[in-house]
Design a protein around this motif. Structure first.
Motif, PDB file in Angstrom:
ATOM      1  N   GLY A  20       0.745  -1.583   0.367  1.00  0.00           N
ATOM      2  CA  GLY A  20      -0.360  -0.085   0.164  1.00  0.00           C
ATOM      3  C   GLY A  20       0.510   1.430   0.128  1.00  0.00           C
ATOM      4  O   GLY A  20       2.136   1.061  -0.548  1.00  0.00           O
ATOM      5  N   GLU A 105       0.948  -4.429   5.344  1.00  0.00           N
ATOM      6  CA  GLU A 105       0.138  -4.502   4.264  1.00  0.00           C
ATOM      7  C   GLU A 105      -0.333  -5.244   3.690  1.00  0.00           C
ATOM      8  O   GLU A 105      -1.209  -5.011   2.762  1.00  0.00           O
ATOM      9  N   ASN A 109      -3.698  -6.630   3.251  1.00  0.00           N
ATOM     10  CA  ASN A 109      -4.526  -6.543   1.756  1.00  0.00           C
ATOM     11  C   ASN A 109      -4.928  -8.388   1.226  1.00  0.00           C
ATOM     12  O   ASN A 109      -6.735  -8.458   0.717  1.00  0.00           O
ATOM     13  N   ARG A 119     -13.048  -5.279   6.128  1.00  0.00           N
ATOM     14  CA  ARG A 119     -11.341  -4.919   5.808  1.00  0.00           C
ATOM     15  C   ARG A 119     -10.788  -5.775   6.445  1.00  0.00           C
ATOM     16  O   ARG A 119     -10.830  -4.512   8.137  1.00  0.00           O
TER      17      ARG A 119
END
Length: 331
Positions: A20, A105, A109, A119
């Motif tokens: 990210g 990150e 994800n 999320r």
């Protein structure tokens, strides 16, 4: 492209990458070298993330669904998948934050993709109860401990080989020299026994330094006080890491001391540099003693090995350059 935002501002990120905004900034902030972070360091951080998700779920501070997704993401990375997403450079600033966030990150994800409707946040979830200041040095020590056994095995083999040569050449008389000047008689048995003693000392020094690497500050978070980590997490995280990889880690006696001081790593680095120096010295000795065969000492005959040559023509002359033996210990 997707747009991500941090405290600095917004940034466009390639849609198909798993990392990210923090990792993307790191790639542009530190264009110092192309050296990649060692895979063992990434592996160790991923193990820490997996253990943290399990402990945080047990502590009741992390949703069980998120914990399971994080563990699954870590497992896929540990199995060698998505390695192209671990891109944070080895040379960087801020005490390893870029590497830590790269892992956070990517794991977040992957976990979010598995959960689809939920999320997983790289900081709030994957990095929960952690700081770069305790995860990164712990991962560094873990990486060194994992890399050490093959080195110790090779060093032990070298010592045994030198001991065997000392026995084989016990009665072979040679000239002892000081500053390359003839001094007094000795034997090659003495010479090779001295080499073996040198490397036995290196092995003992490495072993002592490695034992100190097992004391870690994981659970100390930012400065060693454990702020923002639950008491359950602080008392269970190192134990859980040991369940995942048997490195016999133990809590540091003083977490604040272990967080702010690097003397243990300096000592281990010193032991490694000492070994490299000793390997270089012995390699130089053997190279000199085998020099010749007509105009050198020619006392030893080393096994023939294929050299590395660079040949080029310049003004009708062919020049050859061979890498010297001195460079081999540092490869």
């Amino acid at each position: 492209m997707r747009i991500e935002e941090d405290c600095i501002g917004k940034l466009a990120i390639d849609e198909d990458v798993l990392y990210g905004i923090h990792t993307t900034r790191a790639l542009t902030n530190f264009p110092i070298s192309t050296e990649r972070t060692d895979p063992l360091l990434f592996k160790s951080l991923i193990i820490i993330k997996k253990a943290a998700a399990q402990v945080n779920a047990a502590a009741g501070t992390l949703d069980v669904r998120k914990s399971r997704a994080i563990v699954a993401a870590c497992n896929s990375l540990l199995m060698g998948e998505h390695q192209d997403a671990l891109v944070a450079p080895a040379i960087q600033g801020s005490a390893g934050t870029s590497v830590n966030m790269n892992v956070n990150e990517v794991v977040a994800n992957l976990a979010s993709a598995e959960l689809k409707t939920i999320r997983v946040h790289p900081n709030d979830d994957v990095n929960q109860s952690q700081s770069t200041n305790d995860t990164y040095p712990t991962a560094g020590k873990m990486a060194a401990l994992q890399a050490l056994p093959p080195l110790k095995q090779a060093l032990t083999f070298l010592i045994k080989t030198l001991d065997a040569k000392a026995h084989e050449f016990a009665d072979v008389v040679k000239v002892g020299r000081t500053q390359l000047q003839d001094a007094v008689p000795t034997t090659y048995g003495h010479s090779f026994h001295a080499y073996a003693s040198l490397f036995r000392r290196d092995l003992a020094r490495l072993t002592r330094a490695a034992a100190d690497l097992q004391a870690v500050n994981l659970g100390g978070t930012a400065i060693g006080t454990g702020l923002n980590a639950s008491p359950y997490y602080r008392s269970h995280i190192i134990r859980q890491v040991n369940q995942l990889i048997d490195l016999q880690l133990k809590p540091a006696e003083d977490f604040i001391d272990a967080t702010q001081n690097c003397d243990v790593l300096v000592a281990f680095s010193g032991a490694m540099k000492g070994l490299a120096t000793d390997l270089s010295k012995v390699a130089n000795d053997l190279r000199l003693l085998s020099s010749g065969p007509q105009a050198g000492l020619n006392e030893l005959h080393l096994p023939a090995k294929q050299g590395w040559f660079i040949d080029y023509a310049r003004k009708g002359q062919i020049l050859s350059f061979q890498k010297s033996l001195i460079k081999l210990p540092f490869r």
